[in-house]
Design a protein around this motif. Structure first.
Motif, PDB file in Angstrom:
ATOM      1  N   GLY A   1     -60.173 -34.730  62.248  1.00 20.25           N
ATOM      2  CA  GLY A   1     -60.276 -34.211  60.892  1.00 20.25           C
ATOM      3  C   GLY A   1     -58.982 -33.610  60.376  1.00 20.25           C
ATOM      4  O   GLY A   1     -58.510 -33.957  59.284  1.00 20.25           O
ATOM      5  N   GLU A   2     -58.369 -32.700  61.144  1.00 19.55           N
ATOM      6  CA  GLU A   2     -57.134 -32.039  60.705  1.00 19.55           C
ATOM      7  C   GLU A   2     -56.004 -33.049  60.507  1.00 19.55           C
ATOM      8  O   GLU A   2     -55.256 -32.978  59.518  1.00 19.55           O
ATOM      9  CB  GLU A   2     -56.732 -30.981  61.737  1.00 19.55           C
ATOM     10  N   ARG A   3     -55.892 -33.989  61.430  1.00 20.36           N
ATOM     11  CA  ARG A   3     -54.799 -34.960  61.359  1.00 20.36           C
ATOM     12  C   ARG A   3     -54.965 -35.877  60.145  1.00 20.36           C
ATOM     13  O   ARG A   3     -54.001 -36.152  59.428  1.00 20.36           O
ATOM     14  CB  ARG A   3     -54.748 -35.772  62.653  1.00 20.36           C
ATOM     15  N   VAL A   4     -56.172 -36.362  59.917  1.00 20.38           N
ATOM     16  CA  VAL A   4     -56.416 -37.232  58.763  1.00 20.38           C
ATOM     17  C   VAL A   4     -56.154 -36.474  57.466  1.00 20.38           C
ATOM     18  O   VAL A   4     -55.550 -37.007  56.523  1.00 20.38           O
ATOM     19  CB  VAL A   4     -57.867 -37.773  58.807  1.00 20.38           C
ATOM     20  N   HIS A   5     -56.554 -35.213  57.409  1.00 24.03           N
ATOM     21  CA  HIS A   5     -56.344 -34.398  56.205  1.00 24.03           C
ATOM     22  C   HIS A   5     -54.853 -34.220  55.922  1.00 24.03           C
ATOM     23  O   HIS A   5     -54.387 -34.353  54.769  1.00 24.03           O
ATOM     24  CB  HIS A   5     -57.030 -33.046  56.387  1.00 24.03           C
ATOM     25  N   ASP A   6     -54.064 -33.945  56.949  1.00 22.96           N
ATOM     26  CA  ASP A   6     -52.624 -33.745  56.765  1.00 22.96           C
ATOM     27  C   ASP A   6     -51.926 -35.042  56.352  1.00 22.96           C
ATOM     28  O   ASP A   6     -51.062 -35.041  55.457  1.00 22.96           O
ATOM     29  CB  ASP A   6     -52.003 -33.190  58.053  1.00 22.96           C
ATOM     30  N   ILE A   7     -52.280 -36.157  57.009  1.00 17.83           N
ATOM     31  CA  ILE A   7     -51.645 -37.434  56.672  1.00 17.83           C
ATOM     32  C   ILE A   7     -51.986 -37.840  55.240  1.00 17.83           C
ATOM     33  O   ILE A   7     -51.125 -38.315  54.479  1.00 17.83           O
ATOM     34  CB  ILE A   7     -52.076 -38.518  57.672  1.00 17.83           C
ATOM     35  N   TRP A   8     -53.228 -37.656  54.866  1.00 23.45           N
ATOM     36  CA  TRP A   8     -53.656 -37.992  53.500  1.00 23.45           C
ATOM     37  C   TRP A   8     -52.840 -37.199  52.471  1.00 23.45           C
ATOM     38  O   TRP A   8     -52.310 -37.752  51.503  1.00 23.45           O
ATOM     39  CB  TRP A   8     -55.141 -37.709  53.358  1.00 23.45           C
TER      40      TRP A   8
ATOM     41  N   LEU B   1     -52.147 -40.457  44.136  1.00 24.50           N
ATOM     42  CA  LEU B   1     -53.358 -40.412  44.943  1.00 24.50           C
ATOM     43  C   LEU B   1     -53.962 -39.012  44.879  1.00 24.50           C
ATOM     44  O   LEU B   1     -53.221 -38.009  44.860  1.00 24.50           O
ATOM     45  CB  LEU B   1     -53.048 -40.765  46.397  1.00 24.50           C
ATOM     46  N   PRO B   2     -55.273 -38.892  44.867  1.00 26.64           N
ATOM     47  CA  PRO B   2     -55.889 -37.557  44.876  1.00 26.64           C
ATOM     48  C   PRO B   2     -55.677 -36.887  46.229  1.00 26.64           C
ATOM     49  O   PRO B   2     -55.489 -37.537  47.255  1.00 26.64           O
ATOM     50  CB  PRO B   2     -57.368 -37.859  44.619  1.00 26.64           C
ATOM     51  N   THR B   3     -55.704 -35.567  46.223  1.00 26.37           N
ATOM     52  CA  THR B   3     -55.568 -34.833  47.480  1.00 26.37           C
ATOM     53  C   THR B   3     -56.822 -35.016  48.335  1.00 26.37           C
ATOM     54  O   THR B   3     -57.896 -35.356  47.835  1.00 26.37           O
ATOM     55  CB  THR B   3     -55.356 -33.342  47.193  1.00 26.37           C
ATOM     56  N   ALA B   4     -56.658 -34.790  49.610  1.00 27.69           N
ATOM     57  CA  ALA B   4     -57.764 -34.999  50.549  1.00 27.69           C
ATOM     58  C   ALA B   4     -58.848 -33.957  50.332  1.00 27.69           C
ATOM     59  O   ALA B   4     -58.551 -32.774  50.137  1.00 27.69           O
ATOM     60  CB  ALA B   4     -57.251 -34.931  51.980  1.00 27.69           C
ATOM     61  N   PRO B   5     -60.107 -34.373  50.383  1.00 31.04           N
ATOM     62  CA  PRO B   5     -61.202 -33.391  50.275  1.00 31.04           C
ATOM     63  C   PRO B   5     -61.177 -32.427  51.458  1.00 31.04           C
ATOM     64  O   PRO B   5     -60.817 -32.781  52.577  1.00 31.04           O
ATOM     65  CB  PRO B   5     -62.462 -34.259  50.290  1.00 31.04           C
ATOM     66  N   ALA B   6     -61.553 -31.200  51.189  1.00 32.20           N
ATOM     67  CA  ALA B   6     -61.545 -30.174  52.243  1.00 32.20           C
ATOM     68  C   ALA B   6     -62.552 -30.471  53.344  1.00 32.20           C
ATOM     69  O   ALA B   6     -62.383 -30.035  54.493  1.00 32.20           O
ATOM     70  CB  ALA B   6     -61.827 -28.803  51.630  1.00 32.20           C
ATOM     71  N   ALA B   7     -63.593 -31.250  53.022  1.00 31.84           N
ATOM     72  CA  ALA B   7     -64.624 -31.551  54.024  1.00 31.84           C
ATOM     73  C   ALA B   7     -64.082 -32.394  55.167  1.00 31.84           C
ATOM     74  O   ALA B   7     -64.661 -32.413  56.261  1.00 31.84           O
ATOM     75  CB  ALA B   7     -65.801 -32.273  53.360  1.00 31.84           C
ATOM     76  N   ILE B   8     -62.958 -33.098  54.942  1.00 25.64           N
ATOM     77  CA  ILE B   8     -62.394 -33.932  56.013  1.00 25.64           C
ATOM     78  C   ILE B   8     -61.936 -33.065  57.180  1.00 25.64           C
ATOM     79  O   ILE B   8     -61.959 -33.501  58.337  1.00 25.64           O
ATOM     80  CB  ILE B   8     -61.234 -34.782  55.450  1.00 25.64           C
ATOM     81  N   LYS B   9     -61.529 -31.840  56.913  1.00 28.55           N
ATOM     82  CA  LYS B   9     -61.079 -30.964  58.000  1.00 28.55           C
ATOM     83  C   LYS B   9     -62.181 -30.691  59.017  1.00 28.55           C
ATOM     84  O   LYS B   9     -61.902 -30.396  60.181  1.00 28.55           O
ATOM     85  CB  LYS B   9     -60.585 -29.631  57.429  1.00 28.55           C
ATOM     86  N   GLU B  10     -63.406 -30.785  58.586  1.00 25.64           N
ATOM     87  CA  GLU B  10     -64.532 -30.494  59.473  1.00 25.64           C
ATOM     88  C   GLU B  10     -64.892 -31.665  60.380  1.00 25.64           C
ATOM     89  O   GLU B  10     -65.763 -31.528  61.226  1.00 25.64           O
ATOM     90  CB  GLU B  10     -65.750 -30.115  58.634  1.00 25.64           C
ATOM     91  N   TRP B  11     -64.252 -32.825  60.193  1.00 24.78           N
ATOM     92  CA  TRP B  11     -64.519 -33.960  61.084  1.00 24.78           C
ATOM     93  C   TRP B  11     -64.065 -33.611  62.499  1.00 24.78           C
ATOM     94  O   TRP B  11     -63.003 -33.001  62.681  1.00 24.78           O
ATOM     95  CB  TRP B  11     -63.775 -35.206  60.614  1.00 24.78           C
ATOM     96  N   PRO B  12     -64.826 -33.995  63.493  1.00 20.12           N
ATOM     97  CA  PRO B  12     -64.421 -33.676  64.865  1.00 20.12           C
ATOM     98  C   PRO B  12     -63.200 -34.487  65.301  1.00 20.12           C
ATOM     99  O   PRO B  12     -63.026 -35.640  64.889  1.00 20.12           O
ATOM    100  CB  PRO B  12     -65.664 -34.052  65.697  1.00 20.12           C
ATOM    101  N   VAL B  13     -62.356 -33.877  66.085  1.00 18.39           N
ATOM    102  CA  VAL B  13     -61.199 -34.476  66.757  1.00 18.39           C
ATOM    103  C   VAL B  13     -60.088 -34.869  65.778  1.00 18.39           C
ATOM    104  O   VAL B  13     -58.948 -34.409  65.874  1.00 18.39           O
ATOM    105  CB  VAL B  13     -61.614 -35.707  67.609  1.00 18.39           C
TER     106      VAL B  13
END
Length: 372
Positions: free
Chosen positions: A133-140, A119-131
């Protein structure tokens, strides 16, 4: 004295005969009801196919008549052409989807066997999602880094989800096969349209006299108007959206066009697809291109509000709100089949209610003429 003695005896015999006649009538009704119930149980598995076939035959009858006259009054050939055309329209897209799905599954299976699937790594823009973003980026990134252990860890819920997906696919496949059978049976109904219409008129007349014949005609006209006003307008909007998506080279236009058709059939309209696409266009395209797309999307979205009242109420005495309520309520209650059954049931009930509440003897009687 003899006459007095004979009278009670005759009354007793008449009462006895009356009771026996009633018992015989109840036995006959019970036998008829038993056979009717048994018949309904036997034909229940085919009821949906027969209903769909009747609806399709009514909806396609004007096309069948025109085609039959065009080829020299040959109803069998005309019905065969219509059936083959409908089957091609249904089977060809489904076959294309099935082939693409099979290729994708085969490629995925090959990668899993060789261990090359990542699977490709998570895009950095996901971190900017409110509430979240960080959790989705880490799980991905965690799943992408160790896919095998993730699959082993969540194998139970994955198995349950796959079971649901397989069951849904099997249900969709069964529905498609039933619809194909309905199309083929509708060809027979079109070929036998004249004798079938005569039989329906006779049965309707036996049930409710001239009113019954009028209700049968009302049902046929309602089905034709709904098929033309709902399915026809849905096809028109889908065609316009597909051409617009192709002209502007919008990604995933095939899936978007299919979503537009389903939304139009469900009476939700294409706006749920066109609005997000227009918003994306304003952020991604130049001003002129986005403006032209928006100018084309607006009339496509509202064209059904103009055409549906004209097409669905044409030739009907039933008010347009009754038909629209039947279409929307039938779709919500019984799915695509309710799209046709809902307005038919409500139209017939409306006519029955009007005939009961305002009978012709009252509205056209001597008192009404005197008042006029």
């Amino acid at each position: 004295m003899e006459q007095t003695a004979d009278t009670p005896a005759r009354k007793t015999d008449a009462g006895q005969i009356s009771i026996e006649a009633r018992v015989s009538d109840l036995v006959r009704l019970g036998i008829i009801g038993l056979f009717a119930y048994w018949t309904m149980v036997l034909i229940a598995p085919f009821a949906l196919i027969v209903i769909w076939s009747a609806i399709l035959a009514v909806a396609l009858f004007p096309m069948f008549q025109a085609l039959s006259r065009l080829i020299g009054n040959r109803p069998v050939i005309a019905a065969s052409i219509i059936v083959v055309g409908c089957l091609v329209l249904i089977i060809a897209p489904l076959a294309l989807v099935a082939v693409n799905f099979a290729d994708a599954v085969q490629a995925l299976t090959g990668k899993l066997r060789t261990g090359n699937f990542t699977l490709p790594t998570a895009p950095a823009a996901i971190k900017e999602w409110p509430v979240v973003g960080e959790r989705v980026h880490d799980i991905w990134n965690q799943i992408a880094g160790d896919l095998a252990s993730t699959i082993i860890k969540f194998q139970a819920p994955i198995r349950e989800v796959m079971g649901v997906v397989v069951a849904k696919l099997a249900s969709i496949g069964g529905g498609v096969l039933s619809f194909v059978a309905s199309i083929m049976l509708s060809g027979l109904f079109l070929t036998w349209s004249a004798p079938l219409a005569a039989v329906i008129q006779v049965l309707a007349s036996r049930i409710a006299g001239e009113k019954g014949v009028g209700f049968a005609r009302l049902a046929g006209t309602t089905v034709w108007n709904v098929s033309r006003g709902v399915i026809g307008v849905a096809f028109l909007q889908t065609l316009l959206c597909g051409l617009c998506f192709a002209f502007f080279d919008i990604p995933a236009r095939g899936a978007l066009t299919f979503a537009v058709f389903m939304l139009c059939v469900m009476q939700l309209g294409p706006g749920l697809v066109l609005l997000p696409v227009a918003i994306w266009a304003w952020f991604s395209w130049p001003f002129a291109t986005a403006f032209i797309f928006t100018c084309l999307a607006v009339p496509i979205t509202v064209v059904d509000n103009i055409l549906k009242p004209i097409l669905m109420a044409r030739g009907l005495s039933t008010p347009m709100p009754v038909i629209l309520i039947g279409v929307i309520g039938g779709t919500l209650s019984h799915g695509l089949l309710g799209l046709f059954l809902g307005p038919v049931v409500l139209s017939v009930f409306y006519e029955l209610l009007r005939a009961w509440a305002w009978p012709p003897a009252i509205s056209n009687g001597p008192e009404a003429e005197h008042i006029g």
